[in-house]
Design a protein around this motif. Structure first.
Motif, PDB file in Angstrom:
ATOM      1  N   THR A 475       0.818  -1.220   0.000  1.00 24.77           N
ATOM      2  CA  THR A 475       0.000   0.000   0.000  1.00 24.77           C
ATOM      3  C   THR A 475       0.849   1.267   0.000  1.00 24.77           C
ATOM      4  O   THR A 475       0.304   2.366  -0.046  1.00 24.77           O
ATOM      5  CB  THR A 475      -0.897   0.031   1.252  1.00 24.77           C
ATOM      6  OG1 THR A 475      -0.051  -0.079   2.397  1.00 24.77           O
ATOM      7  CG2 THR A 475      -1.914  -1.094   1.239  1.00 24.77           C
ATOM      8  N   GLY A 476       2.163   1.108   0.087  1.00 17.96           N
ATOM      9  CA  GLY A 476       3.023   2.280  -0.006  1.00 17.96           C
ATOM     10  C   GLY A 476       3.284   2.974   1.324  1.00 17.96           C
ATOM     11  O   GLY A 476       3.925   4.022   1.367  1.00 17.96           O
ATOM     12  N   ARG A 477       2.811   2.394   2.418  1.00 16.10           N
ATOM     13  CA  ARG A 477       3.176   2.992   3.725  1.00 16.10           C
ATOM     14  C   ARG A 477       4.679   2.802   3.937  1.00 16.10           C
ATOM     15  O   ARG A 477       5.301   3.501   4.699  1.00 16.10           O
ATOM     16  CB  ARG A 477       2.384   2.321   4.855  1.00 16.10           C
ATOM     17  CG  ARG A 477       0.903   2.676   4.858  1.00 16.10           C
ATOM     18  CD  ARG A 477       0.229   2.207   6.138  1.00 16.10           C
ATOM     19  NE  ARG A 477       0.127   0.761   6.219  1.00 16.10           N
ATOM     20  CZ  ARG A 477      -0.911   0.041   5.793  1.00 16.10           C
ATOM     21  NH1 ARG A 477      -1.949   0.646   5.240  1.00 16.10           N
ATOM     22  NH2 ARG A 477      -0.923  -1.269   5.912  1.00 16.10           N
ATOM     23  N   ALA A 478       5.238   1.788   3.274  1.00 18.37           N
ATOM     24  CA  ALA A 478       6.697   1.577   3.321  1.00 18.37           C
ATOM     25  C   ALA A 478       7.203   1.428   1.894  1.00 18.37           C
ATOM     26  O   ALA A 478       6.452   1.048   1.000  1.00 18.37           O
ATOM     27  CB  ALA A 478       7.013   0.323   4.125  1.00 18.37           C
ATOM     28  N   CYS A 479       8.486   1.734   1.713  1.00 20.28           N
ATOM     29  CA  CYS A 479       9.080   1.688   0.372  1.00 20.28           C
ATOM     30  C   CYS A 479      10.039   0.492   0.292  1.00 20.28           C
ATOM     31  O   CYS A 479      10.938   0.364   1.132  1.00 20.28           O
ATOM     32  CB  CYS A 479       9.839   3.000   0.158  1.00 20.28           C
ATOM     33  SG  CYS A 479      10.585   3.121  -1.453  1.00 20.28           S
ATOM     34  N   PRO A 480       9.876  -0.402  -0.671  1.00 19.96           N
ATOM     35  CA  PRO A 480      10.745  -1.597  -0.720  1.00 19.96           C
ATOM     36  C   PRO A 480      12.216  -1.233  -0.885  1.00 19.96           C
ATOM     37  O   PRO A 480      12.549  -0.305  -1.630  1.00 19.96           O
ATOM     38  CB  PRO A 480      10.257  -2.337  -1.976  1.00 19.96           C
ATOM     39  CG  PRO A 480       8.949  -1.740  -2.334  1.00 19.96           C
ATOM     40  CD  PRO A 480       8.919  -0.354  -1.788  1.00 19.96           C
ATOM     41  N   SER A 481      13.066  -1.980  -0.203  1.00 15.66           N
ATOM     42  CA  SER A 481      14.502  -1.710  -0.334  1.00 15.66           C
ATOM     43  C   SER A 481      15.349  -2.971  -0.252  1.00 15.66           C
ATOM     44  O   SER A 481      16.563  -2.897  -0.318  1.00 15.66           O
ATOM     45  CB  SER A 481      14.952  -0.727   0.759  1.00 15.66           C
ATOM     46  OG  SER A 481      14.706  -1.288   2.032  1.00 15.66           O
TER      47      SER A 481
END
Ligand code: BGC
Length: 770
Positions: A475-481
């Motif tokens: 949902t974009g609350r976090a950004c994949p890294s």
């Protein structure tokens, strides 16, 4: 404690007995000398501390503990500080439970993606494995009185016949790939204990191996802690004392106590070796006295587990930026969304303090779980999934490897997902062009539908906070890294060790060409390369500066949201010297940047960064490429430096062989040239030749008596685990394999005294006769 005096006041018998534990998890107490026991527990991603019913395979429940993501996910964070924080949290939970040795981390190399225990290991790369392991160890050992135990030393990269196999490899592969992570874990992480593995290395059991445990580990690397056997890995107590193997675990047996005493009395074993082992166990016990036994904060540990899962998840594909998504637009399909696959089977199995599924973490999306635990999905379930996919803008499909596909004790049989999982993805993708796959499982998989879906988010085995982490990422609350720590081949046949993996005595013919070292050198296209992972933002790399051995590069977040990049430094050795991989990782740094922010990342190289093993570490002179990449196949900046060292050429006998050309895979003949001898194929022992190192499985082929023992074991275990259907239960499989593939001597050790020396010898005798 005055260790020297304590050793002096012990009798020989007492000392020998002290070097075998008391029970499954404890060393012996010596009340007369005020020596307390050392309590140990698994393991690498959470504490598996058991009460009454103890076992080494995680079958009986342990006390609740935080289930952190397994190493496949934690490793993919490439975040040393975070992995150290996990280590510390596990150390605190250990301390609360009175445990002073945590049996982890595991830093065996992911040689082949089929290894059943890949989920528990960090990487195919020794540098990454070693430095991540060192960080974890520092974290564990930052808790007063708690020690880490780095395992499984060494060259234990398959589960098939792990208790009796012989890993055969050349010295360069041994030093440059398989021992290197342990070397870093010991030198940088300063591990207090090391666990020796079950297998042999070039013909010698790890527990008996003086070269490994004393010459290399202690004398070369400066290790001064205790060596503990893997559970049941001790081969010969007398040789093991001489080798520097201190503690035989699990405890409870008297395996070879009398023989050892006799050997000392006859002058065949110098008592000094026993004294040294006793001293090292006493030092461990002394260190353990400082544990605080304070309760831990389960909520903050859960939050940490969730954060690690979030940073370790790898975004493999995101066409047209379909992700992040708007929750109500999506339907979530698949059993794993509701019943998550979040950890592996075996000794690392944790009883989590809590668990949230992806479906629970996305309450505003409709969830349609389908399929059974084995991965079967009925046609009507697929039709319902297709209908739901049609009526939503986005279809999220959660698929992966079922639990019985991968585990400690056995390897995966192939690299595929269950066929119904593939079918589900394909049918949903046909019905909805906005299909997103969330993948669970402990390692690389073949993804035949990868081109048909818009996004793939690989969660690995993401621990108890994995559901929340996946929801935050989708949902974009976090950004994949996260970035992959192992290459994902297109097909299993592309793996260089595809034909030699899983042999009784694995031939490491590929030498140091493991993972990306092979693919990038041989120009083999992979599905996803080592070090790869996408983000919702993008990064630009500026010019690279080299000042002597210091390499700096500026990285800018060129997108519109905060995100993190893992900057990777590879060296590219000169092409005219000894054969080597095209590139090798020698530095990594995760940087978190706001939109528009830039940061300069620096790495300092040393001689070892350029060295090869040739009876010692030697730096071949020449012009080296210094490559800064976002993955092993995405090099963003390149410069060259001249390194002065020695002239090191490919030995005459290996010129123009596959090791120089990498065209095709090494044959047995090529490998013989590398090993410097033609390695004999060990023939299976026949009736009359069986000994205490023989297993029930090996002996059943020649002995009727053992056939019956095998059958009885099988029936007993089937009855215990619920009848015929237990055949696909990982616990049943693990138990059957662990009993029947275990040498008789190891069964004696693991029986805690129930099977004594007399009985073990009788069993072998009967097998030789009947
Ligand atoms: C595993 C170890 C584990 C030990 C104790 C063995 O079977 O290989 O990793 O620490 O059991 O549970």
């Amino acid at each position: 404690m005055n260790i020297e005096k304590t050793v002096e006041s012990m009798t020989l018998k007492e000392k020998i007995s002290f070097c075998t534990g008391k029970d499954f998890w404890n060393t012996k107490k010596l009340p007369r000398l005020m020596v307390d026991n050392v309590k140990m527990s698994d393991g690498p991603h959470g504490l598996r501390c058991q009460g009454e019913n103890t076992d080494m395979l995680g079958i009986n429940k342990s006390f609740p503990a935080t289930c952190f993501p397994t190493a496949v996910t934690a490793g993919a964070t490439w975040n040393r500080e975070l992995y150290a924080a996990e280590g510390r949290a596990i150390g605190l939970e250990a301390s609360a439970a009175g445990v002073s040795v945590v049996l982890g981390p595991g830093c065996n190399i992911k040689r082949n993606p089929l290894c059943g225990r890949s989920f528990e290991y960090i990487s195919e790369d020794p540098f990454l494995s070693g430095y991540m392991a060192a960080a974890f160890i520092e974290g564990v050992q930052s808790v007063e009185g708690v020690s880490a135990c780095v395992k499984h030393f060494a060259v234990n990269s398959q589960e098939y016949k792990r208790q009796s196999s012989d890993s055969m490899l050349d010295e360069r592969a041994l030093r440059e790939i398989y021992l290197a992570p342990f070397e870093i874990a010991v030198k940088e992480g300063k591990a207090h204990t090391v666990m020796c593995s079950y297998n042999k290395i070039n013909g010698v059991y790890a527990s008996d191996n003086r070269w490994l445990l004393t010459d290399v580990l202690r004398k070369e690397w400066g290790f001064c802690g205790a060596v503990i056997t893997d559970w049941g890995a001790l081969n010969d107590r007398i040789k093991a004392f001489e080798a520097g193997c201190d503690l035989n675990m699990p405890g409870g047996s008297k395996y070879m106590h009398k023989a050892t005493e006799r050997a000392v009395k006859r002058g065949e074993l110098d008592e000094k070796y026993i004294n040294e082992s006793v001293s090292r166990i006493l030092a461990l016990s002394e260190r353990g006295q400082n544990i605080k036994r304070e309760p831990f904060d389960a909520e903050s540990h859960h939050a940490l587990a969730r954060k690690i899962a979030e940073q370790g998840a790898v975004l493999l594909k995101n066409k047209e930026n379909i992700l992040p998504l708007n929750e109500p637009d999506a339907v979530i399909i698949g059993r794993m969304a509701a019943d998550p696959r979040y950890q592996g089977s075996g000794s690392s199995h944790i009883n989590p303090t809590k668990l949230t599924s992806l479906a629970e973490a996305m309450p505003n999306s409709l969830c349609l779980p389908c399929g059974d635990e084995q991965g079967n999905i009925s046609e009507s379930e697929i039709e319902a999934a297709v209908a739901a996919a049609r009526s939503h803008r986005i279809a999220v499909v959660a698929v992966g490897l079922p639990e019985f596909y991968e585990s400690e004790a056995f390897d995966r049989q192939h690299l595929r997902l269950p066929k119904d999982h593939n079918l589900l993805v394909e049918r949903v993708a046909d019905a909805n062009e906005n299909t997103v796959v969330v993948l669970f499982g402990g390692g690389a998989m073949e993804l035949p539908w990868a081109d048909k879906v818009k996004a793939i988010l690989y969660m690995g085995l993401s621990g108890q906070g994995g559901g929340e982490a996946a929801a935050d990422l989708l949902t974009g609350r976090a950004c994949p890294s996260g970035k992959l720590t192992e290459s994902w081949p297109l097909n299993y046949s592309d793996v260089i060790s595809a034909d030699t993996f899983g042999q009784k005595n694995p031939e490491y013919r590929e030498s140091m060409f493991v993972g990306y070292r092979y693919y990038s050198t041989a120009n083999i296209v992979v599905r996803y390369p080592f070090g790869y992972g996408l983000s919702y933002t993008s990064f630009e790399y500026g010019d690279m500066k080299i000042d002597d051995r210091k390499v700096s590069v500026t990285v800018k977040n060129a997108g519109e949201r905060r995100g993190a990049e893992v900057v990777q430094l590879y060296i590219a050795p000169p092409k005219d010297g000894i054969f080597r991989p095209r590139r090798e990782l020698k530095g990594f740094e995760r940087v978190e940047l706001d939109a528009g922010e830039s940061r300069t990342v620096s790495f300092v190289l040393d001689d070892r960064s350029f060295a090869v093993w040739q009876d010692g570490w030697i730096v071949p002179s020449g012009v080296y490429g210094i490559e800064i990449g976002s993955s092993s196949e995405d090099i963003r900046a390149r410069a060259e430096i001249e390194v002065s060292g020695e002239t090191v050429e490919t030995p005459e006998s290996l010129r123009d062989t596959v090791y120089e050309t990498l065209s095709g895979k090494p044959t047995r003949e090529d490998w013989g040239k590398l090993m410097g001898c033609s390695v004999p194929i060990e023939s299976a022992k026949k009736k009359g030749e069986y000994d205490l190192s023989s297993t029930i499985c090996e002996m059943k082929d020649g002995s009727l008596f053992m056939k019956l023992v095998y059958k009885a074991t099988e029936l007993f275990l089937l009855a215990r685990y619920g009848g015929k259907k237990a055949r696909i239960d990982p616990t049943y499989r693990m138990m059957l394999i662990s009993v029947t593939h275990n040498p008789i001597r190891s069964l004696e050790i693991c029986s805690g005294g129930a099977l004594n020396g007399f009985l073990s010898r009788l069993i072998v005798r009967l097998a030789n006769l009947i």
